[in-house]
Structures are given as structure tokens and as C-alpha cells.
Write a protein that holds these residues in place. Structure first.
Motif, mmCIF file in Angstrom:
data_model
loop_
_atom_site.group_PDB
_atom_site.id
_atom_site.type_symbol
_atom_site.label_atom_id
_atom_site.label_comp_id
_atom_site.label_asym_id
_atom_site.label_seq_id
_atom_site.Cartn_x
_atom_site.Cartn_y
_atom_site.Cartn_z
ATOM 1 N N SER A 18 -0.568 -17.440 -1.293
ATOM 2 C CA SER A 18 0.669 -17.323 -0.293
ATOM 3 C C SER A 18 0.160 -17.941 0.946
ATOM 4 O O SER A 18 -0.910 -17.659 1.582
ATOM 5 C CB SER A 18 1.488 -16.116 0.008
ATOM 6 N N ASP A 19 1.032 -19.064 1.618
ATOM 7 C CA ASP A 19 0.737 -19.338 3.049
ATOM 8 C C ASP A 19 1.748 -18.608 3.880
ATOM 9 O O ASP A 19 1.583 -18.997 5.106
ATOM 10 C CB ASP A 19 1.172 -20.983 3.121
ATOM 11 N N ARG A 20 2.216 -17.648 3.623
ATOM 12 C CA ARG A 20 3.086 -16.703 4.438
ATOM 13 C C ARG A 20 2.175 -15.329 4.493
ATOM 14 O O ARG A 20 2.959 -14.497 5.169
ATOM 15 C CB ARG A 20 4.217 -16.379 3.863
ATOM 16 N N ALA A 21 1.109 -15.217 4.259
ATOM 17 C CA ALA A 21 0.240 -13.949 4.054
ATOM 18 C C ALA A 21 -1.276 -14.157 4.620
ATOM 19 O O ALA A 21 -1.812 -15.099 4.086
ATOM 20 C CB ALA A 21 0.397 -13.146 2.952
ATOM 21 N N GLU A 22 -1.683 -13.373 5.752
ATOM 22 C CA GLU A 22 -3.138 -13.106 5.918
ATOM 23 C C GLU A 22 -3.364 -11.731 5.943
ATOM 24 O O GLU A 22 -2.682 -10.805 6.282
ATOM 25 C CB GLU A 22 -3.111 -13.735 7.389
ATOM 26 N N ARG A 23 -4.620 -11.626 5.303
ATOM 27 C CA ARG A 23 -5.196 -10.147 4.999
ATOM 28 C C ARG A 23 -6.458 -9.916 5.737
ATOM 29 O O ARG A 23 -7.560 -10.756 5.685
ATOM 30 C CB ARG A 23 -5.212 -9.924 3.615
ATOM 31 N N LYS A 24 -6.375 -8.760 6.341
ATOM 32 C CA LYS A 24 -7.992 -8.256 7.053
ATOM 33 C C LYS A 24 -8.193 -6.916 6.584
ATOM 34 O O LYS A 24 -7.384 -6.178 7.045
ATOM 35 C CB LYS A 24 -7.862 -8.584 8.628
ATOM 36 N N ALA A 25 -9.305 -6.615 6.057
ATOM 37 C CA ALA A 25 -9.752 -5.439 5.633
ATOM 38 C C ALA A 25 -9.464 -4.411 7.046
ATOM 39 O O ALA A 25 -9.461 -3.125 6.777
ATOM 40 C CB ALA A 25 -11.014 -5.294 5.132
ATOM 41 N N ALA A 26 -10.184 -5.009 8.055
ATOM 42 C CA ALA A 26 -10.345 -4.066 9.365
ATOM 43 C C ALA A 26 -10.004 -5.167 10.597
ATOM 44 O O ALA A 26 -10.181 -6.501 10.331
ATOM 45 C CB ALA A 26 -11.697 -3.558 9.437
#
Length: 404
Positions: A18-26
Motif C-alpha cells: 500500500s502507498d497509504r502506509a509506512e511501518r517502523k519497528a521503532a
């Protein structure tokens, strides 16, 4: 701005393309830099989703959770909220920050709504999303973003001024002063965009095919902006007394573009600030104290210029300096999420003029967004002045600063 449901958020977590989400573990290492790039890209909304993008902290790139529980602290939430106000992204993005429990795990969720005044820049660079990737915008991407701005319900400062032409704007000031501050040096060196394309990208004209200066463009670059925006000036009065009708000993209408006008306002404030000199008891050390802290007055006047309404009124910002107080009157009441009831409360801010807000940040007259009132209060308290007073009405805001 309705918050996304748990199911909607989980759907974005699971859709790794998705180009509507960015995920970072920390929120460590390169995450703060890349997270801000994602916020900038979501605000630009190049794919035209007309829906918010989400930055997740506490979720890995593949949509799974870290092996150990991620702690969402109040400090982290405050740090994420500062993305909106730290002045790195202009115009300031519209976003919310929340702690959410998804699939039994705590996650920090930054929800970013599309901007009404794209292109949005992070430290002079325009970021966009291409699928799950972040990229810097090309000239064609920026043209598309400008077109989006033209056909949205634009803020008044982004409206073109009918009848005005490019000749009303100072090209030398734009290219030699404003542009190098607004756009990162490496971006300037790499692109071959025309004068009109650069003006359009920064919101100074409506578009390359529609090269009428905008309200903000005339205020920033105009050779005579008040000709086109009659309310764009500051009326200063120094009154020798404490009542209306007392003698006026200094009067001036201060106009020009933003840079000229605000510097002239600063000069006028300095000229009337009284500094007393005393000596610390038993020493030869000078102790200097002013009747008003200059920084507080600057913040309040700039805040009034940034947030006032310029539509449907010819009234200026007024600075009336009495012997016992200064009254700063702003033609324009609360806007958006700011109400009469919550006006001045920390963390509550909105932007009637987002392009103007970005311009004042670029020019260095604003360091952070949403901190003007708080900074004025701090400076007044440190100087020993009584607390800042506000009289807030639907169509006017009056700030009253009393002398030491």
C-alpha cells in the motif's frame, strides 16, 4: 477528520504494497528521517486517494510485530506530534497521533490527511509515494500536485488575484532571496524548471497555464502588494496616555511584502521599547530590563498576521501602544479546530492561511508552528509582565500586553 477504525488500520498494516502506509519497528536510527518523509508524501497524496495515510510505529516492514513488546510512551507520542509543529514540513501538515491496541499489541499511529495546498515540502524537498516506496518528486509530479491544488477548495491565500500579472512579482527577490531559502540547494542545482514552474510549485502563482499571482504570492514577492490586497498592512499608533482620545505621538501604516513589512514592524517595536539600566546591589554589574520583551511582541504581531482573515475585509492588523499596555488586534476570529473556548490552549492550532504559514517559516519569522502564544507567555513571565490577556470573538482577536 474521522479516526480510522481498528479494522481499517489492520488492513493497512497487512497490505505491505500500500502507498497509504509506512511501518517502523521503532523510532530510532533512520526512522525519524524516513518517517517525516512519509508524512510529507501522505500530505501530498500524489495518487489522489483523498484519504489519509498512516505511519505506524511498532510494526515491522513486513506487517508483523517485533518479537518483544513495543512500548508506546507519552514521550514518543509527543515527539511524533512535534512533526506537525517543528517547522520542517511546510505548509504544516494536518495529522493526529494516537496510541492504539491492534491485535493485542500497542502501536503508535500517525494519521496524515491530504493537504489542500500541495506541494508540501520537507526541508525544501517534495516527497511522494510510488507504491510502497518514497521518492522525491520530479518536475512532472510537482505539476500534478499544483493541478490538485488548483481544483481543490483552496484556502484564500492560495487563490489567484484576478487582474494581477507576473510583472507584479519581483523576480530578482524570488530567485536571489526566497527560492534559495525555500528549496534545498541540491534540488535547485539538479532541476531545470522554468521561472513559472518554480513560482507555481511554491504557491506564488496559480499555475503555469494560469500564471496569475496568488494572494500569498503578492504578499511574498509583490512590488506593491497592498494595491491588490488592501488589508495587507499593520497600523501602528503610539498613544501618550491610557485612554482612547489621548494624544497620538507616533502613527504609521506599515506595508510592503512580508520581509519588508515585518522588519519595519520590528524596528518600530524596538524604537518604542524602553530599557532601564540598574546595577546589582553592591556591584558594578549592569542589569537591563525592558518594559516589554521584544520577542513576545514579535510573536504576537506575527501570529496576528499569519492567522488573520484577508478575505472580505479591509481592516489591518492594529498595534495600539498605550502608556500602560499594548493592544494587538487581529481581524479574524478562531478558525477550524480552534474555538472561542479552547483558544490559546497548548496543542490546539489550525491554519486559515497554510501557504502564508509556510512562507513565514521559510523567511525565518516563524521557527515552529503553533508555539507563538506559548512563547509570548513565557517571555512575558520571564520579564515580570502580567499574564497575557486575550479577548476572543468570532470575527476578531484582541491580545493585551500590560507593562511591567
Amino acid at each position: 477528520m474521522t479516526p480510522l477504525t481498528d479494522d481499517e488500520l489492520i488492513g493497512l498494516i497487512d497490505d505491505v504494497e500500500s502507498d497509504r502506509a509506512e511501518r517502523k519497528a521503532a523510532w530510532a536510527g533512520s526512522a525519524p528521517e524516513k518517517g517525516r518523509q512519509a508524512v510529507c508524501a501522505f500530505a501530498n497524496d500524489l495518487p489522489n486517494h483523498n484519504a489519509p495515510g498512516v505511519l505506524f510505529i511498532g510494526v515491522k516492514d513486513d506487517g508483523t510485530f517485533p518479537d518483544t513488546n513495543f512500548e508506546v510512551t507519552d514521550q514518543l507520542l509527543q515527539t511524533l506530534a512535534d512533526i506537525k509543529t517543528d517547522g520542517k514540513i511546510t505548509p504544516p501538515p494536518t495529522l493526529t497521533v494516537a496510541k492504539r491496541n491492534l491485535r493485542g499489541r500497542d502501536v503508535a499511529v500517525v494519521t496524515v490527511w491530504p493537504s489542500d495546498a500541495p506541494p508540501v515540502r520537507l526541508e525544501g524537498r517534495v516527497w511522494i509515494r510510488t507504491g510502497p516506496r518514497r521518492d522525491q518528486a520530479t518536475a512532472q509530479d510537482e505539476r500534478i500536485l499544483v493541478e490538485k491544488r488548483r481544483y481543490r477548495d483552496r484556502s484564500f491565500d492560495a487563490h489567484p488575484v484576478s487582474g494581477a500579472s507576473l510583472e507584479e512579482l519581483s523576480r530578482s527577490y524570488f530567485e536571489n532571496e526566497y527560492l534559495p531559502q525555500a528549496v534545498a540547494r541540491d534540488v535547485l542545482e539538479l532541476n531545470g524548471r522554468s521561472y513559472e514552474e518554480r513560482l507555481s510549485s511554491l504557491g506564488m502563482i496559480a499555475g503555469v497555464e494560469d500564471p496569475y499571482p496568488t494572494v500569498a504570492g503578492l504578499m511574498t514577492l509583490g512590488t506593491s502588494p497592498r494595491t491588490w490586497i488592501p488589508s495587507f498592512y499593520v497600523q501602528f499608533l503610539r498613544i501618550d496616555g491610557s485612554e482612547w482620545g489621548d494624544p497620538v505621538i507616533d502613527e504609521q501604516e506599515i506595508d510592503g511584502n512580508f520581509d519588508t513589512m515585518l522588519r519595519r514592524v520590528d524596528d518600530k517595536l524596538r524604537a518604542h521599547t524602553v530599557v532601564s539600566v540598574d546595577f546589582a546591589s553592591g556591584t558594578t554589574t549592569e542589569v537591563r530590563k525592558s518594559n516589554y520583551p521584544l520577542s513576545a511582541l514579535q510573536q504576537l504581531v506575527r501570529n496576528a498576521i499569519m492567522h488573520r482573515t484577508y478575505d472580505g475585509t479591509n481592516a489591518p492588523v492594529r498595534v495600539y501602544w498605550f502608556n500602560d499596555r499594548i493592544e494587538i488586534s487581529n481581524p479574524g476570529g478562531p478558525y477550524g479546530s480552534v474555538t472561542v473556548e479552547n483558544f490559546g490552549r497548548p496543542g490546539i492550532n489550525d491554519y486559515r492561511n497554510p501557504v502564508i504559514a509556510g512562507v513565514l517559516k521559510v523567511l525565518g519569522f516563524v521557527q515552529r508552528f503553533g508555539f507563538g502564544i506559548a512563547e509570548a507567555r513565557r517571555a512575558l513571565d520571564a520579564n515580570g509582565n502580567p499574564p497575557l490577556e486575550y479577548q476572543v470573538q468570532q470575527a476578531n482577536v484582541l491580545a493585551i500586553v500590560r507593562t511591567v
